[in-house]
Design an enzyme around this catalytic site. Structure first.
Site, PDB file in Angstrom:
ATOM      1  N   SER A 259       0.838  -1.198   0.000  1.00  0.00           N
ATOM      2  CA  SER A 259       0.000   0.000   0.000  1.00  0.00           C
ATOM      3  C   SER A 259       0.878   1.256   0.000  1.00  0.00           C
ATOM      4  O   SER A 259       1.771   1.383  -0.834  1.00  0.00           O
ATOM      5  CB  SER A 259      -0.938  -0.050   1.210  1.00  0.00           C
ATOM      6  N   LYS A 263       4.664   2.316  -2.054  1.00  0.00           N
ATOM      7  CA  LYS A 263       5.154   3.512  -2.751  1.00  0.00           C
ATOM      8  C   LYS A 263       6.530   3.904  -2.202  1.00  0.00           C
ATOM      9  O   LYS A 263       7.459   4.216  -2.954  1.00  0.00           O
ATOM     10  CB  LYS A 263       4.177   4.672  -2.562  1.00  0.00           C
ATOM     11  N   TRP A 350      -9.465  -0.250  -5.587  1.00  0.00           N
ATOM     12  CA  TRP A 350      -8.968   1.090  -5.270  1.00  0.00           C
ATOM     13  C   TRP A 350      -7.542   1.277  -5.760  1.00  0.00           C
ATOM     14  O   TRP A 350      -7.141   2.367  -6.145  1.00  0.00           O
ATOM     15  CB  TRP A 350      -9.056   1.308  -3.751  1.00  0.00           C
ATOM     16  N   HIS A 400      -7.291  -6.031  -0.181  1.00  0.00           N
ATOM     17  CA  HIS A 400      -6.085  -5.231  -0.003  1.00  0.00           C
ATOM     18  C   HIS A 400      -5.359  -5.725   1.246  1.00  0.00           C
ATOM     19  O   HIS A 400      -5.774  -5.457   2.370  1.00  0.00           O
ATOM     20  CB  HIS A 400      -6.511  -3.763   0.152  1.00  0.00           C
TER      21      HIS A 400
END
Length: 420
Positions: A259, A263, A350, A400
């Site tokens: 998540s 990044k 998402w 997720h």
């Protein structure tokens, strides 16, 4: 905000959206978009060799990311000091547990990063390492009573947190997402740290995080970079430690993240070539996904909800992603030619699974300069059928999350490069 039943700190941080801002979850509603070509230089000439990419184009693309998305990455050298806090047997004697405090400021011991290591026993020679941040403290990743409780600010809705501080009831609450037994079985060590030690994940976090406490040491002001850059920089400090501890093989260190921490892991891999392998687990918008694809989370949503994650310029593209000179495939390209794994989950719309796949496919064009083969095609592969050499990609069933299937693929992927 969307209301969900949250079962772990990891899931808590991986969900939610700004409902009033436009989004899209229907493939038929994705408008046409044009991706910037990572192989086209500013003068219009095409990069055709690995040497041209490394010498000319990669520095240009990296600097674009500093300008547009993450802010300036500090290059000042900082001294490393540390203290061994505790060491002992773990996992029924199969591993050694080591808890180390890294001091980040040369004169202020209140600026630190606590790192937890689980090191397999019975492995000859230096041990390869999977390095990853955790979401709510080292004490959450295993049901291990010897783990120190974290001392930093933690999101108040996380399990076992009172007044933004961890309590004993938080121990082991995220153990399901950390398949440490499988890591050890592959002969790898795990190194993990709480990203909030570097900067608390809140709008005012910069005031107590390293963007303030180290601004003079790093010769960079707080508004020149975002929290994502600070978190990435912290991962490199773990790498500093690994290089000086002969227990570990510093030439075989993977950086992994899920998540938002996916990044950060990608930016760390882009910024620090010492990371030999990178894993993006559902990193989504601002990570592996394509910002120009109007699907799932968008630049407008993420910069409205979490503006402090990024450098000051990213929000300027919130209403005009067509003008973005970079996109997720270019961030992935910065890892080349090192092994890269990108993964999605079917239930995590998402994060835009198709956008992550297409991003990995496009990054494969840069990897091809080095003789590597990435994913191919215009459609997602079937569930649980990884594709591509590197970049490699899979989509699994479920939400997720980080699940045992994901760990299995990442560890086998590393085996393929590190145990040949």
């Amino acid at each position: 905000m969307k209301t969900l039943l949250l079962t772990s700190c990891l899931l808590l941080f991986g969900t939610g959206f700004t409902q009033s801002l436009p989004s899209n979850s229907e493939e038929a509603r994705v408008p046409a978009y044009t991706l910037p070509d990572p192989l086209v230089r500013p003068n219009g000439k095409k990069v055709s060799t690995a040497a041209q990419w490394k010498r000319r184009q990669r520095p240009f693309v990296y600097h674009l990311y500093e300008q547009v998305q993450f802010g300036r990455y500090p290059r000042a050298k900082t001294p490393l000091s540390f203290r061994l806090r505790e060491e002992g047997d773990a996992f029924g004697g199969r591993a050694t547990r080591r808890q180390v405090r890294l001091f980040l400021h040369p004169a202020d011991t209140s600026v630190f990063l606590d790192v937890l290591f689980y090191i397999p026993k019975g492995v000859s020679g230096p041990v390869p390492v999977f390095t990853a941040y955790n979401f709510c403290g080292n004490h959450t990743v295993a049901d291990d009573p010897h783990l120190f409780l974290g001392e930093s600010w933690v999101y108040g809705k996380a399990k076992g947190v009172v007044n933004n501080r961890a309590t004993d009831s938080a121990r082991g609450t995220d153990a399901a997402q950390w398949d440490i037994g499988q890591v050890l079985a592959h002969g790898f060590a795990l190194a993990t740290a709480y990203y909030g030690d570097i900067e608390p994940d809140q709008a005012e976090g910069w005031k107590t995080g390293i963007r303030t406490t180290l601004k003079d040491i790093l010769k960079i002001q707080a508004d020149e970079w975002g929290a994502m850059g600070a978190w990435a920089w912290g991962l490199s400090r773990i790498m500093d430690y690994l290089q000086q501890d002969k227990t570990f093989d510093a030439g075989r260190v993977a950086v992994m993240g899920h998540s938002r921490l996916g990044k950060a892991a990608l930016w760390a891999a882009a910024s620090d070539p010492r990371f030999a392998l990178a894993v993006s687990n559902e990193s989504g918008e601002g990570g592996a996904a394509l910002s120009k694809r109007f699907f799932g989370e968008t630049v407008k949503i993420i910069t409205t909800r979490f503006p402090y994650w990024f450098g000051p310029n990213f929000k300027n593209f919130a209403d005009n992603t067509a003008a973005l000179p970079v996109d997720g495939h270019m961030l992935l390209s910065l890892v080349a030619p090192r092994p890269l794994y990108v993964a999605s989950a079917e239930g995590d719309t998402w994060s835009d699974p198709l956008g992550e796949f297409l991003s990995a496919r496009e990054a494969g064009r840069v990897y091809a300069l080095f003789g590597k083969k990435g994913p191919e095609g215009d459609h997602l592969p079937p569930l649980h059928q990884p594709v591509g050499e590197t970049p490699r990609y899979h989509i699994r069933a479920g939400r997720h999350d980080v699940q045992p299937y994901d760990w299995q693929q990442y560890l086998q992927f590393a085996d393929g490069f590190w145990k040949k």
